[in-house]
Design a protein around this motif. Sequence first.
Motif, PDB file in Angstrom:
ATOM      1  N   HIS A 405       0.509  -1.414  -0.144  1.00  0.00           N
ATOM      2  CA  HIS A 405      -0.012  -0.076  -0.099  1.00  0.00           C
ATOM      3  C   HIS A 405       0.755   1.153   0.123  1.00  0.00           C
ATOM      4  N   ALA A 406       2.014   1.281   0.656  1.00  0.00           N
ATOM      5  CA  ALA A 406       2.869   2.697   0.577  1.00  0.00           C
ATOM      6  C   ALA A 406       3.277   2.881  -0.682  1.00  0.00           C
ATOM      7  N   LYS A 407       3.482   1.895  -1.564  1.00  0.00           N
ATOM      8  CA  LYS A 407       4.029   2.130  -2.827  1.00  0.00           C
ATOM      9  C   LYS A 407       3.118   2.761  -3.845  1.00  0.00           C
ATOM     10  N   THR A 408       1.893   2.195  -3.462  1.00  0.00           N
ATOM     11  CA  THR A 408       0.708   2.658  -4.304  1.00  0.00           C
ATOM     12  C   THR A 408       0.252   4.232  -4.057  1.00  0.00           C
ATOM     13  N   THR A 409       0.750   4.729  -2.824  1.00  0.00           N
ATOM     14  CA  THR A 409       0.382   6.033  -2.331  1.00  0.00           C
ATOM     15  C   THR A 409       1.382   6.731  -3.273  1.00  0.00           C
ATOM     16  N   ASP A 410       2.360   6.451  -3.740  1.00  0.00           N
ATOM     17  CA  ASP A 410       3.468   7.229  -4.211  1.00  0.00           C
ATOM     18  C   ASP A 410       3.043   7.730  -5.537  1.00  0.00           C
ATOM     19  N   LEU A 411       2.772   8.928  -5.836  1.00  0.00           N
ATOM     20  CA  LEU A 411       2.314   9.584  -7.295  1.00  0.00           C
ATOM     21  C   LEU A 411       3.339   9.482  -8.176  1.00  0.00           C
ATOM     22  N   CYS A 412       4.750   9.478  -7.943  1.00  0.00           N
ATOM     23  CA  CYS A 412       5.841   9.342  -8.851  1.00  0.00           C
ATOM     24  C   CYS A 412       5.564   8.079  -9.591  1.00  0.00           C
ATOM     25  N   LEU A 413       5.168   7.060  -8.861  1.00  0.00           N
ATOM     26  CA  LEU A 413       4.852   5.696  -9.656  1.00  0.00           C
ATOM     27  C   LEU A 413       3.507   5.506 -10.090  1.00  0.00           C
ATOM     28  N   HIS A 414       2.714   6.303  -9.683  1.00  0.00           N
ATOM     29  CA  HIS A 414       1.294   6.170 -10.440  1.00  0.00           C
ATOM     30  C   HIS A 414       0.865   7.449 -11.044  1.00  0.00           C
ATOM     31  N   PRO A 415       1.195   7.760 -12.066  1.00  0.00           N
ATOM     32  CA  PRO A 415       0.608   9.169 -12.683  1.00  0.00           C
ATOM     33  C   PRO A 415      -0.885   9.104 -13.135  1.00  0.00           C
ATOM     34  N   GLU A 416      -1.347   7.774 -13.169  1.00  0.00           N
ATOM     35  CA  GLU A 416      -2.822   7.501 -13.563  1.00  0.00           C
ATOM     36  C   GLU A 416      -3.840   7.857 -12.470  1.00  0.00           C
ATOM     37  N   ALA A 417      -3.136   7.943 -11.012  1.00  0.00           N
ATOM     38  CA  ALA A 417      -3.905   8.240  -9.920  1.00  0.00           C
ATOM     39  C   ALA A 417      -3.959   9.784  -9.603  1.00  0.00           C
TER      40      ALA A 417
END
Length: 703
Positions: A405-417
């Motif tokens: 979950h910590a990694k999915t909160t990183d916007l650098c990794l998830h521009p789609e969010a």
Amino acid sequence: MSHMRRRSSHMGPSPDEPRASPIVGRTPRLGTGVGSTTGTSTRVPPSPSLGFGGAGTLRSAQRDPNQAPTAQEVVGRIASVLLRVLRTPRALTALVWLTLMWVASSYVRENAHHLSQRPVHPRLLPLIRHSGTALEYLSPDLGGRVKSWHDDQVKNDPNRPLTAAELEAASRHTFHPNGLLLVNPKGRHPIHLLIEDAERKWKDKVARQSKTLGEAVREYKRRHRRNPPKGFDDWWAFCEEHNIQLRDEYDQINHDLAPHWALEAHDSRHRNKVMQERDHTFTVAMHPGETMPTLHGPYWDLKRATDIADMLSLYTGRMPRPLNITYIIDDNPAVMLPYSQRERMVELGEQGEYYGPSEFIEGEDPTLSNFAQACAPNSPLRRAERGEYTPDYSGDSVRSFVWNHAKTTDLCLHPEARKLHGHTMQQGVPLGPIVPLFAFAKTKLHSDILTTPIEQWEAHYVGYEPPWSGKSMNKLLWRGSTTGVEFNRHTPWRKSQRARIHIMSHETEGERHVIWSQRGQLRDANVSTAVLNDLYMDTSFAGALQQCDAETCEILEKQFDIKPTIGLDESNTYKYMFDVDGNGWSGRFHRLMSMRSAVLKSTVFPEWYQDRVQEWVHYIPVKVDYSDVYDIMAFFVGMPDGSGGHDSLGEKIGQAGKDWARDFWRYEDMAAYMYRLSLEYSRILHHDEGDVDYVEMPDFNFD
């Protein structure tokens, strides 16, 4: 008998007798026939060889037996031997085999691409394999190609049973570094795997925690490569007194303070003093020996400030030095550094050097959002905002679940969010210098110092609390106000986190493709959206409209089903709860975790307890785009026909969450976090004065 001649020990031809031919045996003697008469015989000189003349006549030319054979004779003799050898069965077999290999190799060489795509009869596969092995002796390259052709044919045989290793590889899901599990439709249902993996991680984390002060000091040095701060031993004593769990898991503090190590102590003290005069702040002043901290600053009289001061009073008198910490009153963070500047400061801090005015930092691209400028130059968010290709991990492109979950909160990794949350869809706070502001919520890109908010936190929540079996509503519950974004005509508020959950759960048109579990295996089906929402969802805006202009408030009243707020007794009848961000962090998470319901959580704000809780053990993580919500509910609740549910696993997570909130998120646990943070920050302010580290004294007790 003396007249008898002894037999010679060497039996060989006499000089008058012909020699044996090495090619055709002994030289024939010519008796009767040409030149003979009845009753008499005439000896004819032996012929040295048997030749072939016209009409089969015998060559009778005499030659010296010691003379070397001519080239013609040698060739003739070799040809005679080969003819005799080739007339044997083995020679004929070898000749046929070599011919077949030559023909096969020529055909494979000319038709390699066609053969690689053309299936052959399974009975020919052993012949192909043996042929490849034999051809390797003549041509390793050609033999290897034939064997590769055989292997490809075997792998592509639809009737061939797969090996255990092939079955495991074919059904393996992908644990992507960005925190998402990418679903392999041929594998087990991934939630089974996610729960098993998370339980193992949590068990290992609890087991490896330090049990003594000495172990904690060694673990601190291993993680942070420096001594603990002064007062660490008293902090450990505080943990012993209050039975604090997971005493090694405070990495968030080290992350937040890392750039501050690059500031000289007098510079840090100056910035600390300036922040105390900043608007929208209050400051808590702690003094050694005084049990209650004091408050000052523009908003010192807020209830939020007095509540924080009450919590800090648990350790204020134990501080080794006076300390002032300044909180920003807003729900949102306020400090963000350009990526290059933060990375340079962290690097200098680790090396024991300082960041000064002469430090050159390459400028960032001003056309990018502030969020993107806080990311690494090659990060997916930067590439996406520059118009470069980046893989799409949204629910529209790939089915996935959260494994970290910590990694999915990183916007650098998830521009789609980024455009799917009220806070991140904006430009972002202005990029500026590092300042010591303590905030209640922040993304991974902000440089505020994260603290423990206590709004809506209660040690006990009064209300009806049935067991899992007594919860009559097997649905997902969410009620919330119109917050999280400014609801006005200038903002794409329909894409914000709270508006989307309301809109999604009230759709009635079309179908959704969902996956579910049947005896552990993954199954899929198309189901009516209206049926799914009726079966799984009870989510809606509730209460009075907020944060909307007149025009948007009217739209919300007409187009949205605004329901009344719901009390604790009624909430406790639901087995599943949804926790969604508001303007900042979610203040209701502790209450939801305390209700013995399974909590689904979606957020972009990792909180202070992030290292101290385990997704898929204590709660169910949800992607920011909610594309996994229906698949999660199908797994736990089951399909519309009642099949595929895992009610017992939902109960297990609900009970684990309640136990965690009781044992790991107490008033004392929040105070222990702030106590350790206060010691660390106090050392940064005074590291030029000496005596700021805790140095463990040697033990001379030899008993």
